[in-house]
Design a protein around this motif. Structure first.
Motif, PDB file in Angstrom:
ATOM      1  N   THR A 269       0.846  -1.197   0.000  1.00  8.90           N
ATOM      2  CA  THR A 269       0.000   0.000   0.000  1.00  8.90           C
ATOM      3  C   THR A 269       0.882   1.247   0.000  1.00  8.90           C
ATOM      4  OG1 THR A 269      -0.126   0.087   2.410  1.00  8.90           O
ATOM      5  CG2 THR A 269      -1.834  -1.184   1.273  1.00  8.90           C
ATOM      6  N   ALA A 270       0.285   2.368  -0.327  1.00 11.31           N
ATOM      7  CA  ALA A 270       1.026   3.630  -0.365  1.00 11.31           C
ATOM      8  C   ALA A 270       1.537   4.003   1.030  1.00 11.31           C
ATOM      9  CB  ALA A 270       0.143   4.739  -0.919  1.00 11.31           C
ATOM     10  N   ASP A 271       0.708   3.786   2.055  1.00  6.60           N
ATOM     11  CA  ASP A 271       1.138   4.084   3.424  1.00  6.60           C
ATOM     12  C   ASP A 271       2.334   3.229   3.826  1.00  6.60           C
ATOM     13  OD1 ASP A 271      -0.829   5.978   3.768  1.00  6.60           O
ATOM     14  OD2 ASP A 271      -2.237   4.595   4.743  1.00  6.60           O
ATOM     15  N   TYR A 272       2.286   1.970   3.471  1.00  7.03           N
ATOM     16  CA  TYR A 272       3.390   1.056   3.779  1.00  7.03           C
ATOM     17  C   TYR A 272       4.672   1.521   3.091  1.00  7.03           C
ATOM     18  CZ  TYR A 272       6.114  -3.289   3.887  1.00  7.03           C
ATOM     19  OH  TYR A 272       7.095  -4.215   4.076  1.00  7.03           O
ATOM     20  N   ASN A 273       4.588   1.814   1.803  1.00  6.76           N
ATOM     21  CA  ASN A 273       5.772   2.231   1.044  1.00  6.76           C
ATOM     22  C   ASN A 273       6.346   3.541   1.579  1.00  6.76           C
ATOM     23  OD1 ASN A 273       5.530  -0.035  -0.576  1.00  6.76           O
ATOM     24  ND2 ASN A 273       4.363   1.039  -2.143  1.00  6.76           N
ATOM     25  N   ASN A 274       5.482   4.492   1.906  1.00  2.00           N
ATOM     26  CA  ASN A 274       5.947   5.765   2.458  1.00  2.00           C
ATOM     27  C   ASN A 274       6.600   5.574   3.820  1.00  2.00           C
ATOM     28  OD1 ASN A 274       5.061   7.224   0.230  1.00  2.00           O
ATOM     29  ND2 ASN A 274       3.070   7.674   1.147  1.00  2.00           N
ATOM     30  N   ALA A 275       6.032   4.702   4.635  1.00  2.00           N
ATOM     31  CA  ALA A 275       6.601   4.444   5.954  1.00  2.00           C
ATOM     32  C   ALA A 275       7.977   3.795   5.835  1.00  2.00           C
ATOM     33  CB  ALA A 275       5.664   3.557   6.772  1.00  2.00           C
ATOM     34  N   VAL A 276       8.135   2.858   4.912  1.00  2.00           N
ATOM     35  CA  VAL A 276       9.431   2.196   4.713  1.00  2.00           C
ATOM     36  C   VAL A 276      10.465   3.194   4.204  1.00  2.00           C
ATOM     37  CG1 VAL A 276      10.639   0.453   3.335  1.00  2.00           C
ATOM     38  CG2 VAL A 276       8.467  -0.114   4.415  1.00  2.00           C
ATOM     39  N   ILE A 277      10.068   4.068   3.306  1.00  2.00           N
ATOM     40  CA  ILE A 277      10.993   5.090   2.794  1.00  2.00           C
ATOM     41  C   ILE A 277      11.428   6.020   3.929  1.00  2.00           C
ATOM     42  CG2 ILE A 277      11.134   7.145   1.325  1.00  2.00           C
ATOM     43  CD1 ILE A 277       9.421   5.579  -0.730  1.00  2.00           C
ATOM     44  N   ASP A 278      10.482   6.429   4.774  1.00  2.00           N
ATOM     45  CA  ASP A 278      10.823   7.295   5.904  1.00  2.00           C
ATOM     46  C   ASP A 278      11.793   6.609   6.863  1.00  2.00           C
ATOM     47  OD1 ASP A 278       9.244   9.330   4.925  1.00  2.00           O
ATOM     48  OD2 ASP A 278       7.522   8.870   6.227  1.00  2.00           O
ATOM     49  N   VAL A 279      11.570   5.331   7.119  1.00  2.00           N
ATOM     50  CA  VAL A 279      12.455   4.587   8.013  1.00  2.00           C
ATOM     51  C   VAL A 279      13.846   4.460   7.404  1.00  2.00           C
ATOM     52  CG1 VAL A 279      12.859   2.306   9.043  1.00  2.00           C
ATOM     53  CG2 VAL A 279      10.616   3.352   9.194  1.00  2.00           C
ATOM     54  N   ASN A 280      13.922   4.219   6.106  1.00  2.00           N
ATOM     55  CA  ASN A 280      15.221   4.124   5.445  1.00  2.00           C
ATOM     56  C   ASN A 280      15.959   5.462   5.449  1.00  2.00           C
ATOM     57  OD1 ASN A 280      15.029   1.395   4.949  1.00  2.00           O
ATOM     58  ND2 ASN A 280      14.048   1.675   2.970  1.00  2.00           N
ATOM     59  N   LYS A 281      15.224   6.562   5.292  1.00  2.00           N
ATOM     60  CA  LYS A 281      15.833   7.893   5.391  1.00  2.00           C
ATOM     61  C   LYS A 281      16.409   8.114   6.782  1.00  2.00           C
ATOM     62  CE  LYS A 281      13.028  10.393   2.004  1.00  2.00           C
ATOM     63  NZ  LYS A 281      12.015  11.448   1.829  1.00  2.00           N
ATOM     64  N   LYS A 282      15.648   7.720   7.786  1.00  2.00           N
ATOM     65  CA  LYS A 282      16.097   7.873   9.172  1.00  2.00           C
ATOM     66  C   LYS A 282      17.341   7.029   9.423  1.00  2.00           C
ATOM     67  CE  LYS A 282      15.189   8.689  13.679  1.00  2.00           C
ATOM     68  NZ  LYS A 282      15.899   9.763  14.276  1.00  2.00           N
ATOM     69  N   LEU A 283      17.371   5.817   8.885  1.00  2.00           N
ATOM     70  CA  LEU A 283      18.541   4.950   9.039  1.00  2.00           C
ATOM     71  C   LEU A 283      19.757   5.594   8.403  1.00  2.00           C
ATOM     72  CD1 LEU A 283      19.915   2.254   9.814  1.00  2.00           C
ATOM     73  CD2 LEU A 283      19.188   1.392   7.582  1.00  2.00           C
ATOM     74  N   GLN A 284      19.611   6.070   7.182  1.00  2.00           N
ATOM     75  CA  GLN A 284      20.750   6.698   6.513  1.00  2.00           C
ATOM     76  C   GLN A 284      21.214   7.937   7.267  1.00  2.00           C
ATOM     77  OE1 GLN A 284      20.451   7.496   2.343  1.00  2.00           O
ATOM     78  NE2 GLN A 284      20.502   5.337   1.785  1.00  2.00           N
ATOM     79  N   SER A 285      20.290   8.709   7.779  1.00  2.00           N
ATOM     80  CA  SER A 285      20.646   9.901   8.547  1.00  2.00           C
ATOM     81  C   SER A 285      21.428   9.526   9.808  1.00  2.00           C
ATOM     82  CB  SER A 285      19.386  10.668   8.918  1.00  2.00           C
ATOM     83  OG  SER A 285      19.678  11.743   9.756  1.00  2.00           O
ATOM     84  N   SER A 286      20.974   8.500  10.506  1.00  2.00           N
ATOM     85  CA  SER A 286      21.645   8.065  11.732  1.00  2.00           C
ATOM     86  C   SER A 286      23.040   7.515  11.429  1.00  2.00           C
ATOM     87  CB  SER A 286      20.818   6.989  12.440  1.00  2.00           C
ATOM     88  OG  SER A 286      19.569   7.495  12.821  1.00  2.00           O
ATOM     89  N   ILE A 287      23.159   6.759  10.363  1.00  2.00           N
ATOM     90  CA  ILE A 287      24.459   6.192  10.006  1.00  2.00           C
ATOM     91  C   ILE A 287      25.404   7.292   9.529  1.00  2.00           C
ATOM     92  CG2 ILE A 287      25.635   4.674   8.369  1.00  2.00           C
ATOM     93  CD1 ILE A 287      23.447   2.650   8.827  1.00  2.00           C
ATOM     94  N   LYS A 288      24.881   8.262   8.811  1.00  2.00           N
ATOM     95  CA  LYS A 288      25.717   9.377   8.366  1.00  2.00           C
ATOM     96  C   LYS A 288      26.242  10.157   9.569  1.00  2.00           C
ATOM     97  CE  LYS A 288      25.894  13.142   5.028  1.00  2.00           C
ATOM     98  NZ  LYS A 288      25.147  13.838   3.972  1.00  2.00           N
ATOM     99  N   THR A 289      25.395  10.352  10.562  1.00  2.00           N
ATOM    100  CA  THR A 289      25.813  11.032  11.780  1.00  2.00           C
ATOM    101  C   THR A 289      26.878  10.221  12.512  1.00  2.00           C
ATOM    102  OG1 THR A 289      23.632  12.034  12.015  1.00  2.00           O
ATOM    103  CG2 THR A 289      25.010  11.972  13.980  1.00  2.00           C
ATOM    104  N   ALA A 290      26.713   8.921  12.552  1.00  2.00           N
ATOM    105  CA  ALA A 290      27.651   8.055  13.273  1.00  2.00           C
ATOM    106  C   ALA A 290      28.996   7.950  12.570  1.00  2.00           C
ATOM    107  CB  ALA A 290      27.045   6.665  13.454  1.00  2.00           C
ATOM    108  N   LEU A 291      28.987   7.876  11.247  1.00  2.00           N
ATOM    109  CA  LEU A 291      30.217   7.607  10.502  1.00  2.00           C
ATOM    110  C   LEU A 291      30.918   8.860   9.976  1.00  2.00           C
ATOM    111  CD1 LEU A 291      29.120   4.523   8.369  1.00  2.00           C
ATOM    112  CD2 LEU A 291      30.347   4.539  10.547  1.00  2.00           C
TER     113      LEU A 291
END
Length: 117
Positions: free
Chosen positions: A76-98
């Motif tokens: 669903t669109a909600d599912y896809n948007n939620a997964v994209i948001d979570v992946n953005k958050k992951l990349q942001s956290s890893i960028k901050t860490a590394l």
């Protein structure tokens, strides 16, 4: 009186069973996050402080993904948007860490493109 006692015992047993199931999910998430962080560390050399931050990022990511899969229907669109948001958050956290240089290597190693805004 016997029925009340049996009902209370059954309710208590269900409560304990639910908590142990949640604990197992948390343990699986923690184990998965640790394995991902250690594997990334073997591919990209970074210190223990960064390892802890990467572990926490993967742990939060896995927990959010599990929640999304539990509460939203896949595709669903909600599912896809939620997964994209979570992946953005992951990349942001890893960028901050590394940091920027190691983050660029992370993107190459994981065969990803930067999706941060």
């Amino acid at each position: 009186m016997k029925k009340l006692f049996t009902f209370c015992f059954f309710a208590f047993a269900m409560l304990i069973g639910t908590q142990s199931a949640l604990a197992q999910d948390t343990a699986k998430i923690n184990e998965s996050a640790y394995a991902k962080a250690k594997e990334l560390r073997s591919q990209i050399k970074f210190d223990d402080a960064a390892l802890e931050k990467v572990y926490m990022a993967y742990q939060a990511n896995d927990s959010k993904l599990q929640s999304i899969e539990k509460h939203l229907q896949a595709g669903t669109a909600d599912y896809n948007n939620a997964v994209i948001d979570v992946n953005k958050k992951l990349q942001s956290s890893i960028k901050t860490a590394l940091g920027n240089d190691l983050f660029k290597r992370y993107l190459i190693v994981t065969d990803q493109e930067e999706i941060l805004d």
